[in-house]
Design a protein around this motif. Structure first.
Motif, PDB file in Angstrom:
ATOM      1  N   MET A   1     -12.961  15.829   5.732  1.00 53.58           N
ATOM      2  CA  MET A   1     -13.775  15.943   4.517  1.00 53.58           C
ATOM      3  C   MET A   1     -12.911  15.638   3.290  1.00 53.58           C
ATOM      4  O   MET A   1     -11.831  16.200   3.123  1.00 53.58           O
ATOM      5  CB  MET A   1     -14.357  17.361   4.408  1.00 53.58           C
ATOM      6  CG  MET A   1     -15.270  17.534   3.211  1.00 53.58           C
ATOM      7  SD  MET A   1     -16.026  19.190   3.202  1.00 53.58           S
ATOM      8  CE  MET A   1     -16.898  19.108   1.647  1.00 53.58           C
ATOM      9  N   MET A   2     -13.386  14.724   2.423  1.00 55.79           N
ATOM     10  CA  MET A   2     -12.623  14.327   1.249  1.00 55.79           C
ATOM     11  C   MET A   2     -12.572  15.461   0.237  1.00 55.79           C
ATOM     12  O   MET A   2     -13.582  16.086  -0.077  1.00 55.79           O
ATOM     13  CB  MET A   2     -13.244  13.078   0.611  1.00 55.79           C
ATOM     14  CG  MET A   2     -12.449  12.526  -0.551  1.00 55.79           C
ATOM     15  SD  MET A   2     -13.173  11.001  -1.225  1.00 55.79           S
ATOM     16  CE  MET A   2     -12.901   9.879   0.150  1.00 55.79           C
ATOM     17  N   LYS A   3     -11.360  15.717  -0.286  1.00 54.11           N
ATOM     18  CA  LYS A   3     -11.191  16.773  -1.272  1.00 54.11           C
ATOM     19  C   LYS A   3     -11.852  16.366  -2.584  1.00 54.11           C
ATOM     20  O   LYS A   3     -11.709  15.249  -3.049  1.00 54.11           O
ATOM     21  CB  LYS A   3      -9.702  17.037  -1.505  1.00 54.11           C
ATOM     22  CG  LYS A   3      -9.433  18.228  -2.403  1.00 54.11           C
ATOM     23  CD  LYS A   3      -7.946  18.477  -2.556  1.00 54.11           C
ATOM     24  CE  LYS A   3      -7.698  19.651  -3.495  1.00 54.11           C
ATOM     25  NZ  LYS A   3      -6.243  19.895  -3.689  1.00 54.11           N
ATOM     26  N   LYS A   4     -12.578  17.289  -3.168  1.00 52.03           N
ATOM     27  CA  LYS A   4     -13.267  17.019  -4.427  1.00 52.03           C
ATOM     28  C   LYS A   4     -12.249  16.880  -5.560  1.00 52.03           C
ATOM     29  O   LYS A   4     -11.192  17.500  -5.559  1.00 52.03           O
ATOM     30  CB  LYS A   4     -14.248  18.145  -4.742  1.00 52.03           C
ATOM     31  CG  LYS A   4     -15.367  18.304  -3.736  1.00 52.03           C
ATOM     32  CD  LYS A   4     -16.449  17.257  -3.935  1.00 52.03           C
ATOM     33  CE  LYS A   4     -17.646  17.523  -3.051  1.00 52.03           C
ATOM     34  NZ  LYS A   4     -18.745  16.563  -3.263  1.00 52.03           N
ATOM     35  N   ARG A   5     -12.619  16.082  -6.567  1.00 51.93           N
ATOM     36  CA  ARG A   5     -11.740  15.817  -7.686  1.00 51.93           C
ATOM     37  C   ARG A   5     -12.200  16.553  -8.942  1.00 51.93           C
ATOM     38  O   ARG A   5     -13.358  16.972  -9.064  1.00 51.93           O
ATOM     39  CB  ARG A   5     -11.681  14.308  -7.974  1.00 51.93           C
ATOM     40  CG  ARG A   5     -11.207  13.494  -6.799  1.00 51.93           C
ATOM     41  CD  ARG A   5     -11.203  12.002  -7.108  1.00 51.93           C
ATOM     42  NE  ARG A   5     -10.154  11.618  -8.046  1.00 51.93           N
ATOM     43  CZ  ARG A   5      -8.889  11.434  -7.695  1.00 51.93           C
ATOM     44  NH1 ARG A   5      -8.516  11.608  -6.434  1.00 51.93           N
ATOM     45  NH2 ARG A   5      -7.999  11.057  -8.601  1.00 51.93           N
ATOM     46  N   LYS A   6     -11.264  16.683  -9.877  1.00 50.33           N
ATOM     47  CA  LYS A   6     -11.574  17.265 -11.183  1.00 50.33           C
ATOM     48  C   LYS A   6     -11.179  16.260 -12.259  1.00 50.33           C
ATOM     49  O   LYS A   6     -10.168  15.573 -12.142  1.00 50.33           O
ATOM     50  CB  LYS A   6     -10.813  18.579 -11.390  1.00 50.33           C
ATOM     51  CG  LYS A   6     -11.256  19.689 -10.435  1.00 50.33           C
ATOM     52  CD  LYS A   6     -10.531  20.992 -10.735  1.00 50.33           C
ATOM     53  CE  LYS A   6     -11.003  22.102  -9.797  1.00 50.33           C
ATOM     54  NZ  LYS A   6     -10.331  23.399 -10.087  1.00 50.33           N
ATOM     55  N   ALA A   7     -11.985  16.203 -13.310  1.00 49.51           N
ATOM     56  CA  ALA A   7     -11.728  15.257 -14.402  1.00 49.51           C
ATOM     57  C   ALA A   7     -11.718  15.989 -15.737  1.00 49.51           C
ATOM     58  O   ALA A   7     -12.384  17.016 -15.914  1.00 49.51           O
ATOM     59  CB  ALA A   7     -12.796  14.172 -14.420  1.00 49.51           C
ATOM     60  N   LEU A   8     -10.948  15.438 -16.663  1.00 48.91           N
ATOM     61  CA  LEU A   8     -10.943  15.911 -18.046  1.00 48.91           C
ATOM     62  C   LEU A   8     -11.264  14.714 -18.930  1.00 48.91           C
ATOM     63  O   LEU A   8     -10.675  13.641 -18.770  1.00 48.91           O
ATOM     64  CB  LEU A   8      -9.569  16.478 -18.416  1.00 48.91           C
ATOM     65  CG  LEU A   8      -9.352  16.850 -19.889  1.00 48.91           C
ATOM     66  CD1 LEU A   8     -10.260  18.007 -20.284  1.00 48.91           C
ATOM     67  CD2 LEU A   8      -7.899  17.204 -20.155  1.00 48.91           C
ATOM     68  N   VAL A   9     -12.203  14.881 -19.860  1.00 46.44           N
ATOM     69  CA  VAL A   9     -12.597  13.789 -20.749  1.00 46.44           C
ATOM     70  C   VAL A   9     -12.379  14.193 -22.199  1.00 46.44           C
ATOM     71  O   VAL A   9     -12.852  15.241 -22.644  1.00 46.44           O
ATOM     72  CB  VAL A   9     -14.081  13.405 -20.552  1.00 46.44           C
ATOM     73  CG1 VAL A   9     -14.449  12.228 -21.470  1.00 46.44           C
ATOM     74  CG2 VAL A   9     -14.355  13.046 -19.092  1.00 46.44           C
ATOM     75  N   LEU A  10     -11.657  13.340 -22.936  1.00 43.45           N
ATOM     76  CA  LEU A  10     -11.514  13.491 -24.384  1.00 43.45           C
ATOM     77  C   LEU A  10     -12.288  12.353 -25.035  1.00 43.45           C
ATOM     78  O   LEU A  10     -12.222  11.215 -24.574  1.00 43.45           O
ATOM     79  CB  LEU A  10     -10.049  13.420 -24.803  1.00 43.45           C
ATOM     80  CG  LEU A  10      -9.120  14.499 -24.227  1.00 43.45           C
ATOM     81  CD1 LEU A  10      -8.469  14.002 -22.946  1.00 43.45           C
ATOM     82  CD2 LEU A  10      -8.041  14.873 -25.239  1.00 43.45           C
ATOM     83  N   GLY A  11     -13.002  12.665 -26.109  1.00 40.25           N
ATOM     84  CA  GLY A  11     -13.843  11.640 -26.730  1.00 40.25           C
ATOM     85  C   GLY A  11     -15.201  11.563 -26.071  1.00 40.25           C
ATOM     86  O   GLY A  11     -15.840  10.506 -26.049  1.00 40.25           O
TER      87      GLY A  11
END
Length: 221
Positions: free
Chosen positions: A1-11
């Motif tokens: 099972m693929m590990k879930k990702r986390k993202a950070l968005v500026l703007g």
């Protein structure tokens, strides 16, 4: 099972950033999308972690940079900024600080919007600032830096910009003759830039510095 990702968005309240947040929230590979904003996006989604901040105090939010991918879509105009000093804060200082925090937090990828013609030696102030940013980002030592240089951005904005509206009309007429090496001058929609950034985050190179012009972005979607 693929590990879930986390993202950070500026703007995230900007033209590209808002569309990027929407597609990140829809993408099953991301379990959390954190946004640093001055005003609320007014989006309700269980994956969204919205942080209202003063960008002058960005360092105090370093823990939020402990994600897989940091997307920086910060940018303004001289008209909105009202001074070169404030313009450089938004388009140069804040993105550079974000890159340093991403580096210190071991983020896997840093993806940033710049502009076609970015060059620290340009005669044009806007292009010179963007070029300065690119030069300084390359010195931060990020594991994986991805720079997106779109030409004229096409699509409906919340605000009316006469110059861009005229440019879009001209670009529509010129589209058929901008072929071969000239393809890089074609306008590109904000949505396509956002989709390209997402695709590179998921499938792009894991190391090094990489630059994408409008024609390259079309190919990565």
């Amino acid at each position: 099972m693929m590990k879930k990702r986390k993202a950070l968005v500026l703007g995230a309240t900007g033209f590209v950033g808002r569309q990027l947040v929407n597609i990140l929230l829809q993408n099953e590979q991301y379990e959390e999308v954190t946004v640093l904003v001055r005003r609320s996006l007014k989006i309700e989604n269980k994956k969204l972690n919205e942080q209202l901040i003063n960008f002058e105090n960005m360092k105090t939010y370093q823990a939020l940079f402990e994600v897989n991918d940091v997307f920086c879509c910060l940018g303004t105009t001289i008209k909105k900024a009202k001074s070169r000093e404030h313009f450089e804060k938004v388009d140069l200082e804040y993105p550079l600080l974000a890159a340093r925090l991403a580096k210190e937090s071991n983020a896997e990828k840093f993806l940033v919007t710049s502009a076609m013609g970015a060059n620290s030696k340009s005669k044009f102030y806007y292009n010179r600032v963007k070029g300065n940013l690119e030069d300084k980002l390359k010195l931060v030592g990020l594991k994986s830096l991805h720079i997106f240089q779109p030409s004229l951005l096409l699509g409906e904005r919340d605000e009316f910009r006469l110059g861009e509206r005229i440019g879009a009309l001209l670009m529509k007429e010129l589209h058929v003759i901008l072929i071969g090496p000239l393809k890089t001058y074609r306008g590109i929609s904000g949505e396509k830039v956002a989709k390209s950034m997402l695709n590179i985050a998921l499938h792009g190179p894991q190391e090094g510095v990489h630059t994408y012009k409008s024609a390259n972005m079309q190919e990565t979607i």
